[in-house]
Scaffold this active site. Structure first.
Site, short mmCIF file in Angstrom:
data_model
loop_
_atom_site.label_atom_id
_atom_site.label_comp_id
_atom_site.label_asym_id
_atom_site.label_seq_id
_atom_site.Cartn_x
_atom_site.Cartn_y
_atom_site.Cartn_z
N LYS A 116 0.49 0.66 -10.24
CA LYS A 116 1.66 -0.07 -9.73
C LYS A 116 1.48 -1.57 -9.99
O LYS A 116 2.44 -2.27 -10.31
CB LYS A 116 1.85 0.18 -8.24
CG LYS A 116 2.32 1.61 -7.90
CD LYS A 116 2.68 1.71 -6.42
CE LYS A 116 2.60 3.12 -5.85
NZ LYS A 116 3.64 4.04 -6.27
N GLU A 200 3.72 -5.68 -0.65
CA GLU A 200 5.12 -5.97 -0.95
C GLU A 200 5.85 -6.36 0.32
O GLU A 200 5.49 -5.94 1.40
CB GLU A 200 5.82 -4.72 -1.52
CG GLU A 200 5.51 -4.46 -2.97
CD GLU A 200 6.23 -3.24 -3.51
OE1 GLU A 200 6.99 -2.59 -2.77
OE2 GLU A 200 6.03 -2.94 -4.70
N HIS A 235 8.87 8.71 3.13
CA HIS A 235 8.87 8.21 1.75
C HIS A 235 8.87 9.33 0.72
O HIS A 235 8.52 9.12 -0.44
CB HIS A 235 7.69 7.27 1.50
CG HIS A 235 7.65 6.12 2.48
ND1 HIS A 235 8.69 5.24 2.64
CD2 HIS A 235 6.71 5.74 3.37
CE1 HIS A 235 8.39 4.37 3.57
NE2 HIS A 235 7.20 4.64 4.05
N ARG A 292 7.79 10.78 -16.99
CA ARG A 292 7.93 12.24 -17.17
C ARG A 292 9.33 12.64 -16.76
O ARG A 292 10.11 11.81 -16.32
CB ARG A 292 6.92 12.95 -16.27
CG ARG A 292 7.07 12.47 -14.82
CD ARG A 292 6.27 13.26 -13.84
NE ARG A 292 6.15 12.56 -12.57
CZ ARG A 292 7.08 12.54 -11.62
NH1 ARG A 292 8.21 13.19 -11.79
NH2 ARG A 292 6.90 11.87 -10.50
P1 ADP Z 1 5.05 6.70 -4.35
O1 ADP Z 1 4.65 6.40 -5.77
O2 ADP Z 1 3.89 6.95 -3.45
O3 ADP Z 1 6.13 7.71 -4.23
P2 ADP Z 1 6.89 4.45 -4.26
O4 ADP Z 1 6.43 3.11 -4.64
O5 ADP Z 1 7.68 5.22 -5.27
O6 ADP Z 1 5.63 5.32 -3.79
O7 ADP Z 1 7.70 4.38 -2.91
C1 ADP Z 1 8.14 5.53 -2.24
C2 ADP Z 1 9.26 5.19 -1.28
O8 ADP Z 1 8.83 4.21 -0.33
C3 ADP Z 1 10.48 4.56 -1.91
O9 ADP Z 1 11.37 5.52 -2.39
C4 ADP Z 1 11.07 3.76 -0.77
O10 ADP Z 1 11.84 4.59 0.09
C5 ADP Z 1 9.87 3.30 -0.01
N1 ADP Z 1 9.47 1.93 -0.40
C6 ADP Z 1 8.71 1.57 -1.44
N2 ADP Z 1 8.57 0.24 -1.52
C7 ADP Z 1 9.26 -0.28 -0.48
C8 ADP Z 1 9.50 -1.62 0.02
N3 ADP Z 1 8.96 -2.67 -0.56
N4 ADP Z 1 10.26 -1.76 1.11
C9 ADP Z 1 10.80 -0.67 1.75
N5 ADP Z 1 10.61 0.59 1.34
C10 ADP Z 1 9.85 0.79 0.24
#
Ligand code: ADP
Length: 670
Positions: A116, A200, A235, A292
């Protein structure tokens, strides 16, 4: 041209890839673990090769074994599906080295997007908007804390190597920070072997909107519009739809262009997804790229009329994309939900068991992508997803209505599923009004997953009625065998059991047992039954239809119901919901009670990962006794009452079967 395709996956995605490949005239090769020898994905392919034991680490994740099968079966390409080896750059490289086409992006693009932190650095350079945050190399806790303070609370810590929501922590104040950094690092290390974190800004009430991109090897990159995946629990996505409801066309356009820029920045080829988070003001920020095909790709297929797997195979074979951005249009609306074997009333605990009955509805605009079948099972070895239920409509309202109706007509016996939860979700007024934010499901969980709702009176009455009809039918065939139409076996009104001519049936739901007294009615010509329970009489009449469903009137109201009997279980499907009941055998009920007392058993096959008690310990009600893990989820076993541990049957590291004894407590009464 791809002539032979090895599908390095299982379940619904393997079936789905096989369907398209075969339609394109490609020979398909399946691989399967010992647990999957008899599954639909094996039959969906032209040939199938065993690759090892059930555990994914010893079969579906064995890159060398799979490549060896590719060579021996003459496959010229490998489709990795999603999960397993799909985002493994090493596997992509090994394919390349072996002269086999990896249906996916170049290994370098997987690497670039694999972290990331690295991905954010790259995207920053490419001018793609980011969530404000820290993704630097210096991982000293003091630096991370400083970054969090600079960003401003609340912040979100994420494992840089993360996925599946692991290693994520929301931190709302400075004093929570040290412990959160510590535990996020630990989880990152345990899950991904990498404890690096990014920090973040935690956006409140955002939406998850992602863009499907496609690139060929000739320098063409397009986007296939967006999907809204804001319906999430912890999430994790639950419902996905396309297009995103109420999205301003100018924002759609800008997101599409940003996604294409992201793909181009890493030399992307094939299908990919760029995930954005959209805040309340309509500003979008890059989150990550999945290199993917996604679980939720069908909604994009339905609104674009494209087959994404066919496109993947054509691009992998070196063909040009057969369209340009300007050729693409959105038509209609599509919604998908993930049907899981899990129990929403018990905190969505994953379920395993046989699929004694598995029937999906058919209907206009309904698509079911499934990799299991009736007679199969949901096992502890893999993801407990049963199917993706997808609905298409001219507009969002129609798609949601079709999906809600389809969910109400799914019949599954053997495992508890989230079908009722999903139906409530797609029919929730706020979802119907749309859009929702990522916190919606969490806030509404009590309405969406109510704890142990009791079966309505009609369901209990119908269960009793079905029992009587079945008994009638059995009696009739017995009468036929005796050749005597006046035989007492030809009567099913209960005369044999007792003087008053009724049957008492004990139906148990959880802790509650309802005694339903069924008595035959003799008024009129068609014979009916009275079901008496909870002080009320209900009148029933009706019959089984040719398809096995019940056409029944309860107190004058006509219903169509299905009652499935499986040993002592009776599942009543009524008005789009299902009610699992246990028909208690009056002769064994007493025994069952006693066995359950104070003895805690494993609810599913699992591994014991922590034991907090020893024999002789005194524990209070609710205290943690031990923790098991199955399907990557932890389950805490707690004391149901105050007591003393008198037996401990397991130790850390033990693998236990479903129903195995874990701990025995002796209650203390004071
Ligand atoms: P993973 O790779 O573990 O699935 P992601 O980075 O894709 O993690 O985030 C998963 C979910 O978490 C997102 O779909 C969103 O709902 C929430 N999320 C991620 N980053 C943020 C953020 N900065 N603020 C609020 N919610 C977030």
């Amino acid at each position: 041209m791809i002539r032979t395709l090895l599908i390095a996956n299982r379940g619904e995605i393997a079936c789905r890839v096989a369907r398209t490949a075969r339609a394109m005239g490609i020979r398909t090769v399946a691989v399967f673990s010992e647990a999957d020898a008899e599954t639909p994905h094996v039959r969906a392919c032209d040939e199938a090769w065993p690759i090892g034991p059930a555990a994914a680490a010893e079969s579906y994740l064995k890159a060398d074994v799979i490549l060896d099968v590719a060579r021996r079966s003459g496959a010229d390409a490998v489709h990795p599906g999603y999960g397993f080896l799909s985002e493994n750059a090493g596997f992509a490289r090994a394919c390349e080295a072996a002269g086999v086409i990896f249906v996916g992006p170049p290994a370098s693009a997987i690497d670039a997007m694999g972290s990331k932190a690295g991905a954010k650095t790259l995207m920053e350079k490419a001018g793609v908007p980011l969530v404000p945050g820290y993704h630097g190399d210096d991982q000293a806790p003091a630096i991370l804390s400083q970054a969090a303070l600079a960003i401003g609370f609340p912040v979100l810590l994420k494992a840089s190597a993360g996925g599946g929501g692991k290693g994520m922590r929301v931190v709302r104040s400075e004093d929570e920070l040290p412990a959160a950094i510590d535990s996020a690092k630990r989880e990152g290390k345990a899950s991904f072997g990498d404890d690096r974190l990014i920090v973040e800004k935690y956006l409140e009430r955002p939406r998850h909107v992602e863009v499907q991109v496609f690139a060929d090897r000739h320098g063409n990159t397009v986007h296939l519009f967006e999907r809204d995946c804001s319906a999430q629990r912890r999430h994790q996505k639950i419902l996905e739809e396309a297009p995103a409801p109420g999205l301003d066309p100018a924002i759609r356009d800008a997101m599409g262009r940003a996604a294409v820029a992201a793909a181009e920045a890493v030399g992307y080829v094939g299908a990919g997804t760029v995930e954005f988070i959209l805040d309340a003001s309509g500003t979008f920020h890059f989150m990550e790229m999945n290199t993917r095909l996604q679980v939720e790709h069908p909604v994009t297929e339905l609104i674009t009329g494209l087959d994404l797997v066919a496109l993947q195979l054509r691009v992998a074979a070196g063909e040009k994309l057969p369209f340009t951005q300007d050729d693409l249009r959105i038509t209609g609306h599509a919604v998908e939900v993930r049907l899981y074997a899990e129990d929403p009333a018990r905190d969505f605990f994953p379920q395993t068991g046989p699929l004694t009955r598995l029937r999906f509805p058919q209907g206009e605009g309904i698509r079911i992508d499934s990799g299991v079948e009736e007679g199969g099972a949901v096992t502890v070895h893999y993801d407990p997803m049963i199917a993706k239920v997808i609905a298409y409509g001219r507009d969002r309202r129609e798609a949601l209505a079709r999906l809600g109706s389809a969910l109400g007509r799914i019949e599954i016996v053997g495992v508890t599923t989230n079908a009722g939860f999903l139906k409530r979700l797609v029919e929730h007024p706020e979802v119907v009004a749309g859009p929702i934010d990522t916190g919606f499901v969490g806030r509404e969980i009590a309405t969406l997953a109510p704890a142990g709702e009791a079966a309505p009176a009609a369901a209990l009455a119908i269960a009793g009625f079905a029992e009587m009809l079945a008994f009638d039918a059995a009696a009739k065939s017995a009468a036929a065998r005796t050749d005597d139409p006046t035989s007492p076996w030809a009567r099913a009104d209960g005369w044999r059991l007792n003087d008053v001519g009724h049957h008492d049936l004990d139906f148990r739901e959880g802790e509650r047992v309802t005694m339903v007294r069924m008595a035959a009615e003799r008024s009129g010509e068609g014979r009916g039954w009275t079901a008496r329970f909870d002080g009320t009489d209900h009148h029933l009449s009706g019959h089984f239809d040719a398809d096995g469903s019940l056409n029944v009137r309860v107190d004058g109201v006509r219903h169509r119901a299905v009652v499935v009997a499986d040993r002592d279980r009776r599942v009543v499907f009524l008005d789009g919901r299902s009610w699992p009941l246990v028909l208690e055998d009056p002769f064994t009920a007493g025994e069952v009670e006693e066995v359950g007392h104070g003895r805690l058993i494993a609810p599913m096959p699992a591994k014991v990962i922590r034991v907090d008690v020893a024999v002789g310990d005194r524990v209070a009600r609710g205290a943690t006794l031990l923790v098991t893990e199955a399907m990557k989820m932890e389950h805490t076993v707690t004391a149901p009452a105050d007591g003393v541990v008198i037996r401990l049957a397991v130790a850390v590291g033990d693998l236990v079967d479903e129903g195995a004894e874990l701990v025995v407590l002796e209650a203390v009464d004071e």
